[in-house]
Design a protein around this motif. Structure first.
Motif, PDB file in Angstrom:
ATOM      1  N   GLU A 247      58.127  40.039  44.148  1.00  0.00           N
ATOM      2  CA  GLU A 247      57.369  41.041  44.900  1.00  0.00           C
ATOM      3  C   GLU A 247      57.814  41.048  46.359  1.00  0.00           C
ATOM      4  O   GLU A 247      58.008  42.105  46.956  1.00  0.00           O
ATOM      5  N   LEU A 248      58.000  39.845  46.928  1.00  0.00           N
ATOM      6  CA  LEU A 248      58.437  39.767  48.317  1.00  0.00           C
ATOM      7  C   LEU A 248      59.808  40.395  48.497  1.00  0.00           C
ATOM      8  O   LEU A 248      60.068  41.103  49.481  1.00  0.00           O
TER       9      LEU A 248
ATOM     10  N   LYS B 124      50.206  43.881  61.194  1.00  0.00           N
ATOM     11  CA  LYS B 124      50.520  43.931  59.771  1.00  0.00           C
ATOM     12  C   LYS B 124      52.022  43.991  59.597  1.00  0.00           C
ATOM     13  O   LYS B 124      52.723  44.683  60.320  1.00  0.00           O
ATOM     14  N   THR B 125      52.505  43.257  58.628  1.00  0.00           N
ATOM     15  CA  THR B 125      53.936  43.295  58.369  1.00  0.00           C
ATOM     16  C   THR B 125      54.182  44.124  57.122  1.00  0.00           C
ATOM     17  O   THR B 125      53.257  44.495  56.419  1.00  0.00           O
ATOM     18  N   ILE B 126      55.453  44.367  56.837  1.00  0.00           N
ATOM     19  CA  ILE B 126      55.734  45.114  55.612  1.00  0.00           C
ATOM     20  C   ILE B 126      55.324  44.323  54.389  1.00  0.00           C
ATOM     21  O   ILE B 126      55.127  44.876  53.314  1.00  0.00           O
ATOM     22  N   TYR B 127      55.160  43.018  54.569  1.00  0.00           N
ATOM     23  CA  TYR B 127      54.794  42.203  53.416  1.00  0.00           C
ATOM     24  C   TYR B 127      53.313  42.313  53.089  1.00  0.00           C
ATOM     25  O   TYR B 127      52.861  41.862  52.055  1.00  0.00           O
ATOM     26  N   ASP B 128      52.548  42.919  54.014  1.00  0.00           N
ATOM     27  CA  ASP B 128      51.123  43.104  53.727  1.00  0.00           C
ATOM     28  C   ASP B 128      50.878  44.389  52.972  1.00  0.00           C
ATOM     29  O   ASP B 128      49.809  44.618  52.441  1.00  0.00           O
ATOM     30  N   ARG B 129      51.861  45.245  52.950  1.00  0.00           N
ATOM     31  CA  ARG B 129      51.682  46.556  52.349  1.00  0.00           C
ATOM     32  C   ARG B 129      51.823  46.429  50.853  1.00  0.00           C
ATOM     33  O   ARG B 129      52.797  45.901  50.380  1.00  0.00           O
ATOM     34  N   HIS B 130      50.872  46.943  50.118  1.00  0.00           N
ATOM     35  CA  HIS B 130      50.966  46.777  48.682  1.00  0.00           C
ATOM     36  C   HIS B 130      51.937  47.777  48.076  1.00  0.00           C
ATOM     37  O   HIS B 130      51.948  48.945  48.436  1.00  0.00           O
TER      38      HIS B 130
ATOM     39  N   SER C  45      51.655  53.610  47.036  1.00  0.00           N
ATOM     40  CA  SER C  45      52.093  54.993  46.935  1.00  0.00           C
ATOM     41  C   SER C  45      52.299  55.414  45.496  1.00  0.00           C
ATOM     42  O   SER C  45      52.882  56.443  45.226  1.00  0.00           O
ATOM     43  N   LYS C  46      51.786  54.615  44.568  1.00  0.00           N
ATOM     44  CA  LYS C  46      51.974  54.973  43.163  1.00  0.00           C
ATOM     45  C   LYS C  46      51.160  56.213  42.858  1.00  0.00           C
ATOM     46  O   LYS C  46      49.976  56.280  43.149  1.00  0.00           O
ATOM     47  N   GLY C  47      51.791  57.203  42.272  1.00  0.00           N
ATOM     48  CA  GLY C  47      51.047  58.405  41.937  1.00  0.00           C
ATOM     49  C   GLY C  47      50.760  59.293  43.121  1.00  0.00           C
ATOM     50  O   GLY C  47      50.099  60.312  42.999  1.00  0.00           O
TER      51      GLY C  47
END
Lengths: 166, 140, 246
Positions: free
Chosen positions: A132-133, C61-67, C71-73
């Motif tokens: 994931e990372l 927030k870093t890009i690693y916090d973004r799930h 943006s699915k769907g």
């Protein structure tokens, strides 16, 4: 119990490497490798790539987590040990034996973990975490495939994953 | 029955011309250019012609919008950017407003989103022609 | 350039820059295991030596916090994409001479999209995600999963060429990237779906099925914009497939 983790790109170039010690059973998370062992780690990881390539195309399985593909038996002196057969066998805690587990992503990026005790399930979870990372790293438009991962945040998250699972 | 469509750019030059019927005599292409230029001038003059000045809402009066005669009706739709759409129809054609809006929508889609179209240049977009014909033909 | 903490940044979406670390394997990596090393701007600047001139998001927030499923769907307005893609075409056109080069440039743009899209889509399948090892498998993945992720519908047809063993064709009756584009007559051979071809090529290359993908227009009565993506695999792939069969 120490681990050596490396992410290898499509051109067999290392993108990220790290050493961990276990957090379980009172370990303090510091890797304890003998000095020669450290150089040997990289060698072991690279030599397992050959076997990996064979396994990659075997059968129609196509799963990403390939478990332990190899057990490398080294002598106590850390010299030229021979590569011993293919995996899946006994949970041998032989002296100086190093297990190699591999996770292969769809884009052909290899996550290789060297460890001395075999533990499939926690390693699988760790690999999915790192997967994931890695995917999040790849979403960065300034990061291209086969580029080194230099982010401190990535490093921190990987270590957190080690703490959680290994 | 829709007779023809002319599109004028900001400077008053003719960028698009299309006839949808054969029931009237055609002018030469040069004549259409002159026609467009003349209309642009007339439109500018008529915007200043109103003796009442700006309306109570503060908007200045617009130029010539509709011109009607026994044989035809011409409606002009001017966009915020100065592009004018001139639609010539028969006098009894209903819903000319709706038709002009739809033509404007097609223009915004197939002309403005086309990377090969240069702004203010003559329109040579095949998709625009196709969709325009598909829209106008059933109304004839 | 000073970092200004004005109100504008509070509302901005800037992602923090991660400073370089020295992850050399031979130095012992002694970590204080008391706290997780989430970098704050102060520690980050001390790590990199000089003060960083890049701006940090106020929420850290870093890009690693973004799930990744965020943006699915999600849907994107066609107009926004059309304008962006139009600019991309114009940008490429200024830098090349010739239709072949323009298609190559668009292909290159699609290539980077494809590399990322592949990993993202496979990740989204979760535990059941698998690597494709067969040609048919990867082509099915493209025509179903990939097309559905981008266009919300599967591709219209997948065919194998009768004359050449290594050629396959994916047809799309109305490629969405071409909706608003009218190619002028003098550039008749250009098909801007080269962008989509680049996406397909990246997916195939990353899965170890090296191939060349090109977009060709085959207009017909009902579908004037019909496009066929011709996929030509390299010999390596055919050899491997032959091994599988035997």
């Amino acid at each position: 119990m120490s681990f050596y983790f490396v992410i290898i790109g499509t051109k067999d170039n290392p993108l990220y490497e790290a050493e961990f010690g276990t957090w379980k059973q009172g370990g303090d998370g510091v890797a304890r490798f003998r000095d020669e062992q450290r150089h040997l780690n990289q060698f072991i990881a690279h030599s397992s790539l050959d076997l990996l390539e064979e396994l990659q195309w075997a059968g129609t399985g196509g799963s990403m987590y390939l478990k332990c593909i190899e057990r490398f038996a080294g002598t106590a002196g850390g010299g030229s040990g021979g590569v011993v057969g293919v995996a899946g066998g006994v949970n041998g805690a032989g002296a100086g034996g190093v297990w190699v587990s591999v996770f292969l992503t769809a884009g052909n990026i290899k996550f290789v973990l060297l460890h001395d005790t075999r533990a499939d399930e926690p390693i699988r979870q760790f690999f999915y975490d790192v997967y994931e990372l890695y995917t999040k790293t790849l979403m960065n438009p300034f990061y291209s495939v086969d580029m080194e991962v230099r982010s401190a945040v990535f490093d921190g998250r990987v270590r957190a994953g080690v703490k959680k699972y290994l | 029955m829709i007779l023809s469509l002319l599109i004028l750019n900001k400077a008053g030059g003719l960028v698009y011309h299309r006839d949808f019927s054969n029931t009237f005599t055609k002018l030469s292409s040069n004549d259409y250019l002159v026609l467009a230029g003349t209309f642009h001038g007339v439109h500018a003059i008529t915007a200043r012609l109103s003796p009442f000045g700006p309306s109570s809402g503060g908007t200045p009066s617009s130029g010539l919008e509709v011109m009607e005669s026994e044989h035809f009706r011409m409606q002009c739709f001017q966009t915020l950017t100065g592009t004018k759409f001139l639609l010539f129809t028969e006098p009894q054609q209903p819903n000319v407003d709706v038709i002009l809006r739809r033509i404007y929508e097609l223009y915004a889609d197939y002309v403005m989103k086309n990377p090969f179209y240069q702004i203010e240049m003559p329109i040579r977009c095949e998709a625009f022609d196709r969709h325009l014909m598909a829209y106008i033909k059933p109304k004839q | 350039m000073e970092r200004s903490n004005t109100d504008s940044f509070r509302h901005s979406q800037y992602l923090p820059f991660s400073p370089t670390t020295s992850s050399h394997p031979s130095t012992p990596l002694a970590q204080k295991h008391a706290s997780l090393p989430i970098p704050t701007p102060t520690t980050a600047s001390s790590l990199s030596g000089s003060a960083s001139t890049l701006r940090y998001s106020q929420s850290r927030k870093t890009i690693y916090d973004r799930h990744l499923n965020r943006s699915k769907g999600a849907e994107l307005s066609k107009a926004s994409f059309a304008f962006l893609f139009g600019e991309m075409v114009q940008y490429a056109q200024k830098r090349v001479s010739g239709i072949q080069d323009l298609e190559k440039k668009l292909n290159a743009h699609g290539y980077s999209v494809g590399q990322r899209l592949l990993e993202l889509l496979v990740w989204r399948e979760g535990r059941s995600g698998k690597r494709e090892t067969r040609v048919l498998g990867i082509l099915q993945f493209i025509t179903n999963t990939l097309w559905r992720a981008i266009y919300n519908k599967p591709a219209d047809a997948l065919e194998k060429s009768r004359d050449h063993e290594d050629e396959y064709m994916i047809s799309d009756n109305d490629p969405m990237v071409n909706t608003y584009i009218s190619v002028p007559k003098e550039m008749n051979q250009l098909n801007c779906a080269a962008f989509q071809a680049g996406i397909i090529e990246a997916v195939l290359d990353s899965c170890m099925f090296p191939a060349r993908v090109t977009a060709h227009s085959v207009p017909n009565e009902t579908w004037p914009g019909k496009t066929v993506f011709l996929i030509k695999f390299e010999q390596v792939v055919l050899d491997r497939e032959a091994e599988f069969i035997s």
